[in-house]
Structure formats: structure tokens, C-alpha cells
Design an enzyme around this catalytic site. Structure first.
Site, PDB file in Angstrom:
ATOM      1  N   SER A   1       0.861  -1.191   0.000  1.00 32.44           N
ATOM      2  CA  SER A   1       0.000   0.000   0.000  1.00 32.44           C
ATOM      3  C   SER A   1       0.892   1.234   0.000  1.00 32.44           C
ATOM      4  CB  SER A   1      -0.859   0.010   1.263  1.00 32.44           C
ATOM      5  OG  SER A   1      -1.479   1.270   1.438  1.00 32.44           O
TER       6      SER A   1
ATOM      7  N   TYR B   1      -1.542   0.120  10.797  1.00 31.94           N
ATOM      8  CA  TYR B   1      -1.776  -0.338   9.421  1.00 31.94           C
ATOM      9  C   TYR B   1      -0.554  -0.024   8.557  1.00 31.94           C
ATOM     10  CZ  TYR B   1      -3.633  -0.750   4.714  1.00 31.94           C
ATOM     11  OH  TYR B   1      -3.811  -1.096   3.394  1.00 31.94           O
TER      12      TYR B   1
HETATM   13  C1  8X3 Z   1      -4.959   1.675   1.449  1.00 28.48           C
HETATM   14  C2  8X3 Z   1      -4.453   3.003   1.102  1.00 28.48           C
HETATM   15  O1  8X3 Z   1      -3.900   5.329   1.905  1.00 28.48           O
HETATM   16  O2  8X3 Z   1      -6.044   4.391   2.578  1.00 28.48           O
HETATM   17  O3  8X3 Z   1      -3.974   0.736   1.593  1.00 28.48           O
HETATM   18  O4  8X3 Z   1      -4.003   3.642   3.592  1.00 28.48           O
HETATM   19  S1  8X3 Z   1      -4.612   4.123   2.375  1.00 28.48           S
END
Ligand code: 8X3
Length: 250
Positions: free
Chosen positions: A138, A151
Site C-alpha cells: 500500500s 496499518y
Molecule cells: C490503502 C491506502 O492510503 O487508505 O492501503 O491507507 S490508504
């Protein structure tokens, strides 16, 4: 001879879009996910184009990953392509207030799950002396943002694991591609915000977000590159996006 791809998280989003595109390209499919019914629907949709089989397991369940991949018939074990796509964001909050269950879900799924699946499949690729692993990271793995640090950390780990895999596996004829998408309109935000539709919709308002098929396009490009080419890293942002948290909204 047609290739075989194993895709985790294949029942929705980027995983499903990749399955659809691969089927169009004649790549046989092992669709993995937690929801048998949804996998069956995708399998039914694609089985007139290519051979399709399904495996139901949660990537966080070490034993299930090993058992299910081990249960594949010998023909299906000749896996050419692994798409490590399963992963999610759970909750959004500061480190002092974040829910530790959410942290466990992200670290266990996005990091340990990817490792368990890879560990089950790398030996099969080593035996064949060829293969291609595509890890779905990501933009959050490259740029940290407040209230998303866990995350982001889980995706930063994916970035590092892609590098580590490439260092270990290139000599064995196995390629590794790291794909880092920005804002893709999937169930991602709905899961992150635990079913709060209004909050999830807001994430994609005022601009034209990426679609899962846009990411699938890049994945197909990477796995179709000639053998002299390794597509090591692809970062894909929405047209209106310049960084993880910078989106030009109308
Ligand atoms: C998802 C992209 O920027 O919303 O992996 O974290 S973000």
C-alpha cells in the site's frame, strides 16, 4: 501450457478483479478466501474460461494455511504465480486509544498471514525452479499517517518482506513484485470503519478513486513481463492523489 495462480482474498476487491483479469488471460486459478459462498460465486463466473478451484481458510490460521495448501491435488501444486492480496485495515485511531484487537488483526493478517502463505508455496516454486510472487502492499507502507500507524507498519513490513523475498529467491528463478496502491474504492474503508457506510463513502467522495481493476491491470503487466524483466515495485495513486493523505477533491 497454461499457468496457475493462487490468489488470497480472492472473493472481493483487488483479489477478485485480479482473478477476473487472469481468467481472461487464460491463467488457471486457485481462489482462496474465508467465505466459501463468495468464492463459489467468483469460481462459477470464471470457470467457463479457465480451470478454477477454491480453498477456504483464514491466512491468520497457520495450521489451516498449511493444511489447505497441502491438500491441493498434485496438478494444482505447480503454482506459477502467488498473489498475496489478503489483508485489511481495522479501525483508525491513535496509538494511545487504538484497539489492541484491531492491531492483532492487522499484524496477524497483513504480515504473519502473508508469511504463512508464502512459506507454504515457496517450496513448491523452488522445486519447479520458477515462480512469481506479487505482494499487495500500500502507499501506506511507504508513507506513514497519523491514526493509521499500525496499518502503515503492517504494510511497511510487506515492503520489507518483498525485498527480502527478492533477495532470497531471484537466484532460484522466482520473481517478486511489490504493488503499492493508493485510494482504491473497494470494501477496504467499510472494513476499516467497521461497517460505517457513511464514513467509508466519504473516503472516496469528490474525486475519481482507483478501481480494483486498475490494480489488477498492473499485476497482469508484472506477471506477463518477459523473463529478462523483473517489475520490482509499482506504486499506483488515484489521478487526484499526490500522497497517501493528499487528495485533490472537488
Ligand atoms: C490503502 C491506502 O492510503 O487508505 O492501503 O491507507 S490508504
Amino acid at each position: 501450457m497454461s499457468r496457475i495462480a493462487l490468489i488470497t482474498g480472492a472473493s472481493s476487491g483487488i483479489g477478485k478483479a485480479t482473478a477476473e483479469l487472469f481468467a481472461g488471460a487464460g491463467i488457471d486459478l486457485i481462489l482462496c478466501g474465508r467465505r466459501q459462498e463468495r468464492l463459489n460465486e467468483v469460481a462459477a463466473e470464471l470457470s467457463d474460461k479457465v480451470k478454477v478451484t477454491t480453498l477456504v481458510f483464514d491466512v491468520r490460521d497457520k495450521g489451516a494455511v498449511k493444511a489447505m495448501i497441502g491438500s491441493l491435488a498434485d496438478d494444482w501444486k505447480n503454482i506459477d504465480i502467488l498473489i498475496n492480496n489478503a489483508g485489511n485495515a481495522h479501525g483508525m485511531g491513535s496509538l494511545d486509544e487504538g484497539d489492541t484487537d484491531d492491531w492483532d488483526a492487522m499484524i496477524d493478517g497483513n504480515v504473519k498471514g502473508l508469511l504463512y502463505v508464502s512459506k507454504a508455496i515457496i517450496p513448491l516454486m523452488l522445486e519447479n525452479g520458477s515462480g512469481h510472487i506479487v505482494n499487495i502492499s500500500s502507499i501506506a507502507g511507504k508513507q506513514t499517517y497519523a491514526n493509521g500507524a499500525v496499518y502503515c507498519a503492517s504494510k511497511a513490513a510487506v515492503e520489507v518482506l518483498s525485498e527480502g523475498m527478492r533477495l532470497e529467491l531471484t537466484q532460484h528463478g522466482i520473481k517478486v513484485t511489490n504493488v503499492a496502491p493508493g485510494a482504491v474504492e473497494t470494501e477496504f474503508s467499510l472494513v476499516r470503519f467497521k461497517g460505517d457506510e457513511a464514513r467509508a463513502e466519504k473516503v472516496y467522495q469528490g474525486f475519481d478513486p482507483l478501481q480494483a481493476a486498475d490494480i489488477a491491470d498492473a499485476i497482469l503487466y508484472a506477471v506477463n513481463a518477459p523473463s529478462r524483466v523483473t517489475i520490482a515495485d509499482i506504486t499506483i495513486l488515484a489521478g487526484a492523489q499526490s500522497a497517501a493523505t493528499v487528495i485533490h477533491r472537488k
